[in-house]
Design an enzyme around this catalytic site. Structure first.
Site, PDB file in Angstrom:
ATOM      1  N   GLY A 118      89.618  28.869  42.540  1.00 35.81           N
ATOM      2  CA  GLY A 118      89.092  30.110  43.137  1.00 35.81           C
ATOM      3  C   GLY A 118      87.727  30.454  42.548  1.00 35.81           C
ATOM      4  N   HIS A 119      87.589  30.288  41.229  1.00 39.08           N
ATOM      5  CA  HIS A 119      86.285  30.564  40.594  1.00 39.08           C
ATOM      6  C   HIS A 119      85.245  29.542  41.046  1.00 39.08           C
ATOM      7  CE1 HIS A 119      89.027  32.441  37.496  1.00 39.08           C
ATOM      8  NE2 HIS A 119      88.153  33.408  37.674  1.00 39.08           N
TER       9      HIS A 119
ATOM     10  N   LYS B  92      89.623  38.385  46.799  1.00 39.62           N
ATOM     11  CA  LYS B  92      90.978  38.619  46.278  1.00 39.62           C
ATOM     12  C   LYS B  92      91.050  39.978  45.582  1.00 39.62           C
ATOM     13  CE  LYS B  92      94.523  37.368  43.228  1.00 39.62           C
ATOM     14  NZ  LYS B  92      94.136  38.184  42.076  1.00 39.62           N
ATOM     15  N   ASP B  93      89.992  40.319  44.834  1.00 38.77           N
ATOM     16  CA  ASP B  93      89.928  41.630  44.177  1.00 38.77           C
ATOM     17  C   ASP B  93      89.150  42.563  45.106  1.00 38.77           C
ATOM     18  OD1 ASP B  93      91.187  40.921  41.597  1.00 38.77           O
ATOM     19  OD2 ASP B  93      89.506  39.550  41.488  1.00 38.77           O
TER      20      ASP B  93
ATOM     21  N   SER C   9      95.136  32.849  40.855  1.00 41.59           N
ATOM     22  CA  SER C   9      94.854  33.867  39.845  1.00 41.59           C
ATOM     23  C   SER C   9      95.244  33.306  38.488  1.00 41.59           C
ATOM     24  CB  SER C   9      95.692  35.119  40.137  1.00 41.59           C
ATOM     25  OG  SER C   9      95.729  35.954  39.004  1.00 41.59           O
TER      26      SER C   9
HETATM   27  O1  PAF Z   1      87.064  39.792  38.393  1.00 43.62           O
HETATM   28  C1  PAF Z   1      86.917  39.558  37.179  1.00 43.62           C
HETATM   29  O2  PAF Z   1      87.175  38.454  36.692  1.00 43.62           O
HETATM   30  C2  PAF Z   1      86.423  40.678  36.282  1.00 43.62           C
HETATM   31  O3  PAF Z   1      86.924  41.911  36.668  1.00 43.62           O
HETATM   32  C3  PAF Z   1      84.890  40.712  36.159  1.00 43.62           C
HETATM   33  C4  PAF Z   1      84.234  41.022  37.497  1.00 43.62           C
HETATM   34  C5  PAF Z   1      84.386  39.377  35.629  1.00 43.62           C
HETATM   35  C6  PAF Z   1      84.481  41.814  35.177  1.00 43.62           C
HETATM   36  O4  PAF Z   1      85.009  41.597  33.913  1.00 43.62           O
END
Ligand code: PAF
Length: 282
Positions: free
Chosen positions: A36-37, A151-152, A187
């Site tokens: 995902g990242h 996702k967030d 996640s």
């Molecule tokens: O989504 C995340 O991983 C965190 O909330 C973030 C945006 C890196 C801030 O710490």
């Protein structure tokens, strides 16, 4: 890929790139990277030609009884994944570098209203921690573009509002949620699930899809859809915090003529608290 731990070193790199006319794209993360990242970095490639990613487990966004101490930290694996994804600079600061006066009494940024609803109701102070650290990271990196995952969804909405309210010169890009083959949104917290719980967890996405289908079919009894979602998750053995139908634009209550909706949920399953959402465009 260069790895730096100080703000000064990030600024050195970024200012040099800018003087060369480069466009800088930024992906903030808390590490323990998964596909995902990587998809966020890949999305960033369309918008910039130098890529910065931060790995920082931000203490300010964790509540006193949350998993800050145990949050998975895998810097060696993260370094490899970022390098493979074509990242130019990895910023991995210590807490003292980001919060020189400690995180508890640091100056804070809060987006009122939006930060207190949905996840904000169940995680008091969480979004204040997110907006504070993201604002700091934006000041440090000074990116042209920053990429956040859908996702967030609430986090993305809040960051967009912060950027608009504070006239930050950053374009915020949303990248689609990456899912395992059975639909579970990727996640770092999925690894808290036991093998049995992992079998059950895709019910979250299935329940969201069922709600989305009702909305697409023209259902406007939003409270009924929300109750149905809660019941379905409870029936699967989860403890949902909320299951909510909202306007995608600003997470306010929808009306019968709202054309862009989002269904959001957070549910506890064993030691994990999982969040997910689906958007519905009519
Ligand atoms: O989504 C995340 O991983 C965190 O909330 C973030 C945006 C890196 C801030 O710490």
């Amino acid at each position: 890929m260069e790895i730096v731990t100080t703000i000064a070193a990030v600024r050195d790199h970024v200012r040099r790139w800018r003087s060369e006319g480069r466009r800088i794209a930024f992906v903030p993360t808390m590490g323990n990277l998964h596909p995902g990242h990587v998809s966020l970095i890949e999305a960033a490639r369309k918008y910039g030609d130098r890529f910065v990613s931060s790995i920082f487990v931000n203490p300010m966004q964790f509540g006193p009884n949350e998993d800050f101490a145990h949050y998975p930290r895998t810097p060696t694996q993260d370094e490899r994944m970022l390098a493979d994804a074509g990242c130019s600079l990895m910023f991995m600061p210590d807490v003292i570098e980001v919060y020189p006066n400690g995180s508890e009494r640091a100056t804070r940024i809060e987006v009122p209203g939006l930060s207190r609803i949905l996840d904000g109701e169940f995680r008091p102070g969480h979004f204040e921690g997110v907006t504070t650290v993201v604002a700091k990271l934006f000041h440090i990196v000074e990116p042209d573009v920053a990429v956040f995952g859908e996702k967030d969804f609430q986090q993305l909405t809040i960051i967009r509002r912060m950027v608009a309210d504070l006239c930050m010169p950053v374009e915020v890009i949303a990248a689609p949620t990456v899912r395992d083959s059975d639909g579970l949104a990727m996640s770092s917290r999925n690894q808290y699930l036991t093998p049995e719980e992992r079998q059950v967890a895709p019910r979250i996405y299935q329940t969201l899809l069922a709600a989305a289908e009702q909305l697409r079919a023209g259902e406007t009894d939003f409270a009924g859809i929300e109750r149905g979602g809660i019941q379905a998750l409870e029936g699967a053995g989860m403890r949902p915090d909320y299951f909510a139908v909202r306007q995608a634009q600003d997470l306010s209550a929808p009306g019968a003529d709202t054309s862009h909706l989002v269904v959001l949920t957070a549910a506890r399953l064993g030691k994990a608290r999982l969040i997910d959402n689906v958007q519905v465009k009519k």
